[in-house]
Write a protein that holds these residues in place. Structure first.
Motif, PDB file in Angstrom:
ATOM      1  N   GLU A 134       0.826  -1.211   0.000  1.00 27.77           N
ATOM      2  CA  GLU A 134       0.000   0.000   0.000  1.00 27.77           C
ATOM      3  C   GLU A 134       0.862   1.264   0.000  1.00 27.77           C
ATOM      4  N   GLY A 138       0.537   0.537  -4.158  1.00 24.28           N
ATOM      5  CA  GLY A 138      -0.530  -0.460  -4.244  1.00 24.28           C
ATOM      6  C   GLY A 138      -0.917  -0.869  -5.654  1.00 24.28           C
ATOM      7  N   GLY A 159      -0.284  -3.572   4.372  1.00 26.47           N
ATOM      8  CA  GLY A 159      -1.487  -2.748   4.223  1.00 26.47           C
ATOM      9  C   GLY A 159      -2.652  -3.472   3.555  1.00 26.47           C
ATOM     10  N   ILE A 160      -2.535  -4.783   3.387  1.00 22.62           N
ATOM     11  CA  ILE A 160      -3.648  -5.530   2.799  1.00 22.62           C
ATOM     12  C   ILE A 160      -4.622  -5.910   3.921  1.00 22.62           C
ATOM     13  N   THR A 161      -5.898  -5.768   3.628  1.00 21.66           N
ATOM     14  CA  THR A 161      -6.951  -6.109   4.591  1.00 21.66           C
ATOM     15  C   THR A 161      -8.076  -6.804   3.827  1.00 21.66           C
ATOM     16  N   ASN A 164      -9.444  -4.482   0.979  1.00 22.85           N
ATOM     17  CA  ASN A 164      -8.829  -4.247  -0.346  1.00 22.85           C
ATOM     18  C   ASN A 164      -8.310  -5.538  -0.995  1.00 22.85           C
ATOM     19  N   TYR A 168      -6.714  -6.383  -5.052  1.00 23.70           N
ATOM     20  CA  TYR A 168      -5.387  -6.947  -5.330  1.00 23.70           C
ATOM     21  C   TYR A 168      -5.494  -8.288  -6.062  1.00 23.70           C
ATOM     22  N   CYS A 177      -1.950 -12.671  -1.619  1.00 22.31           N
ATOM     23  CA  CYS A 177      -1.579 -11.516  -0.804  1.00 22.31           C
ATOM     24  C   CYS A 177      -1.151 -12.007   0.571  1.00 22.31           C
TER      25      CYS A 177
END
Ligand code: 3PG
Length: 213
Positions: A134, A138, A159-161, A164, A168, A177
């Motif tokens: 991110e 990103g 920063g991946i959740t 989002n 991705y 991820c």
């Protein structure tokens, strides 16, 4: 290498784990299995990393256990000796990558720039960690680098959740991820394995949904 990448691609998500007490790896393994995601990247951010890898490999041989935040060749040696099936690094270290390749240890080194990607291509690597995803632009950056680096696939991490993940995973140059949102250090130490299981299950369901399963 290809076999591990296949497994990681099939899972779509790699839980990035920092564990303080190696014994907790057993209940963590139960939660991962119950949640439907038999994979963990145990990071060398705690003193217990190697023993947690060993514990998890022994208690749950069916889980794909990797080592993360591997900064030195010596950490890689310790991780592999403990049973890690693959090594993930935050940055690109040619010597560390050479050691892994020489020992046939699957390695997913971190890259952030075209220069890093070129260094990885020179080692004949095809799947790289894009870190910190991110913060390094990103989706926009991954789309931009798909032009010159069309044959390279990425595992964005940082920063991946759940919010989002779909963006991705929908990119053709993303195989999976990584993320710590699934398993937090505090949740492990306070024994919140039900919460971990729920977060893992949610992620698995989302990956299945994205992939039309
Ligand atoms: C890593 O070690 O790969 C990252 O720090 C994980 O990033 P996240 O905590 O933002 O998921």
């Amino acid at each position: 290498m290809d076999k591990i990448i296949e497994k990681i691609t099939a899972m779509g998500v790699i839980p990035v784990v920092a564990i303080e007490n190696a014994a907790d790896a057993v209940r963590l393994g139960d939660a991962l299995i119950e949640g439907g995601l038999p994979c963990a990247e145990i990071t060398f951010r705690t003193a217990a990393a190697a023993s947690a890898i060993r514990t998890l490999c022994n208690s749950h041989p069916g889980i794909l256990v990797g080592a993360g935040t591997v900064l030195t060749k010596s950490d890689a040696e310790i991780a592999v000796d403990a049973g890690a099936s693959f090594v993930v690094t935050p940055g690109f270290d040619g010597g560390l990558v050479d050691w892994c390749l020489d020992k046939s240890v699957p390695v997913i080194p971190g890259v952030m720039t075209p220069t890093d990607i070129n260094a990885a291509i020179n080692k004949k690597l095809k799947v790289l960690k894009f870190f910190p995803a991110e913060a390094a632009g990103g989706i926009k950056t991954l789309k931009a680098i798909s032009g010159p680096y069309g044959s390279i696939k990425f595992v964005p991490t940082g920063g991946i959740t759940l919010g989002n993940l779909e963006d991705y995973l929908s990119l053709p140059n993303v195989v999976a991820c990584g993320g710590s949102w699934l398993v937090k250090k505090d949740q492990i130490s306070s024994g919140e394995f039900d919460t971990i299981e729920t977060l893992v299950r949610e992620a698995v369901q989302l990956v299945d949904h994205i992939r039309g399963k």
